[in-house]
Design an enzyme around this catalytic site. Sequence first.
Site, PDB file in Angstrom:
ATOM      1  N   GLU A   5     -24.304  -2.326   1.015  1.00  0.00           N
ATOM      2  CA  GLU A   5     -24.678  -3.557   0.717  1.00  0.00           C
ATOM      3  C   GLU A   5     -23.899  -4.162  -0.137  1.00  0.00           C
ATOM      4  O   GLU A   5     -23.623  -5.467   0.292  1.00  0.00           O
ATOM      5  CB  GLU A   5     -26.137  -3.577  -0.052  1.00  0.00           C
ATOM      6  CG  GLU A   5     -27.434  -2.845   0.657  1.00  0.00           C
ATOM      7  CD  GLU A   5     -27.678  -3.854   1.791  1.00  0.00           C
ATOM      8  OE1 GLU A   5     -27.174  -4.747   1.959  1.00  0.00           O
ATOM      9  OE2 GLU A   5     -28.431  -3.482   2.844  1.00  0.00           O
ATOM     10  N   TYR A  17     -31.350  -9.438  -4.198  1.00  0.00           N
ATOM     11  CA  TYR A  17     -31.104  -9.047  -2.651  1.00  0.00           C
ATOM     12  C   TYR A  17     -31.137  -7.521  -2.829  1.00  0.00           C
ATOM     13  O   TYR A  17     -31.740  -6.775  -2.145  1.00  0.00           O
ATOM     14  CB  TYR A  17     -30.331  -9.778  -1.957  1.00  0.00           C
ATOM     15  CG  TYR A  17     -29.971  -9.027  -0.773  1.00  0.00           C
ATOM     16  CD1 TYR A  17     -31.002  -9.183   0.379  1.00  0.00           C
ATOM     17  CD2 TYR A  17     -28.901  -8.318  -0.534  1.00  0.00           C
ATOM     18  CE1 TYR A  17     -30.488  -8.421   1.644  1.00  0.00           C
ATOM     19  CE2 TYR A  17     -28.625  -7.480   0.754  1.00  0.00           C
ATOM     20  CZ  TYR A  17     -29.501  -7.645   1.818  1.00  0.00           C
ATOM     21  OH  TYR A  17     -29.421  -6.832   2.994  1.00  0.00           O
ATOM     22  N   ASP A  32     -31.918 -12.574   1.925  1.00  0.00           N
ATOM     23  CA  ASP A  32     -30.273 -13.191   1.815  1.00  0.00           C
ATOM     24  C   ASP A  32     -30.413 -14.300   2.909  1.00  0.00           C
ATOM     25  O   ASP A  32     -31.383 -14.609   3.212  1.00  0.00           O
ATOM     26  CB  ASP A  32     -29.612 -11.999   2.223  1.00  0.00           C
ATOM     27  CG  ASP A  32     -29.801 -11.245   3.558  1.00  0.00           C
ATOM     28  OD1 ASP A  32     -30.573 -11.859   4.201  1.00  0.00           O
ATOM     29  OD2 ASP A  32     -28.755 -10.699   4.018  1.00  0.00           O
TER      30      ASP A  32
END
Length: 363
Positions: free
Chosen positions: A40, A123, A141
């Site tokens: 991520e 997020y 996001d």
Amino acid sequence: MGKRERIREITAPLLCWYAKHKRELPWREDKNPYHIWISEIMLQQTRVEAVKGYYARFLERLPSVADLAGVSEDELMKLWQGLGYYNRARNLKKAAEMIVQEYGGRFPDGYGELLRLPGIGEYTAGAVASIAFGERVPAVDGNVYRIYTRLFADGSDITQGKVQKSIREVMAEAVPQDCPGEFNQALMDLGAVICLPNGTPLCKECPVQEWCLAEKAGDMSLFPYKPQKKKRKIQDRTVFLMEYQGKYLIQQRPPKGLLAGLWEFPAQEGRLSAEQVKPLLEEWDADFEEIELLGSGKHIFSHVEWHMLGYLVHLRKLPRKLQEGMVLSSVGQIQEKYSIPSAFSVYLKEIFARSKEGATLQE
Ligand code: SF4
């Protein structure tokens, strides 16, 4: 139909579509929170295809949180080189140190605890907590903002914090209890392959087309609405590749600010002509044989653009006293040891192309 009901209605078709079409990605092979976290952070600002190689190299060298906590900053920067936003890598290491010190190396498994770690925002905490631990939290996001504003033909200014907050609140209620990770990943995939950010979204293939107000109105490009950004500041720079016996002088950037702590070729403000360059080299006590003009390079940061002009300076001998933080480095060391950011890629390519050593290492 209200927003909450509409989101509830799209959940089943969205999950069904995801079950059939989900992307096979290396970080989806297991539900290891460390893997999800690293992916991520890498995926912020970088395309999936480009991230795959970085991800594999990173995990090969640093397979666990403890390995990340113990890595040297230089090696970490080298592993990150090319992904940009180097503070993200520094925060990864800081967070790993915290996990080792405060949690005995066990990855914290709650959204609230994840949020305490450096570099982890709502997020990322939502993505890790929902995918790895099945916690019922959203991961909102830019993809989700785009899908949401199109779904509701919502023309609010998406750059405003209060607009984003209200979307996060609606999405938090929408996350299903039994499969939060799948729901969040389904939205990630929908945003990545169907409800595309640039160009035309593939509405005909979209599982939620029936509910989408922007598609009904026929202008998806209006959403999300972002007011025009201020123009970036342009900085002209002259970059010097100072070569001595096949090696190059490089220097470390200051510990704070743009590209902090990374390595670069010496540079000077402004675009200097060859005539202007000569007195400057004399000032630096650089005794040169020849100066070659290398041409222009451009790099865009979020608020600044560098417009560069490069010169290759062949030195007859090294300056008596090198400027502070300056080292003479071989092409091999530049590739293996020092992290020179991609802002200089046009000039890095130049020295690799001229060096046999670089050509071998590049292969
Ligand atoms: Fe996006 Fe089109 Fe689907 Fe609407 S119908 S969510 S605009 S892809």
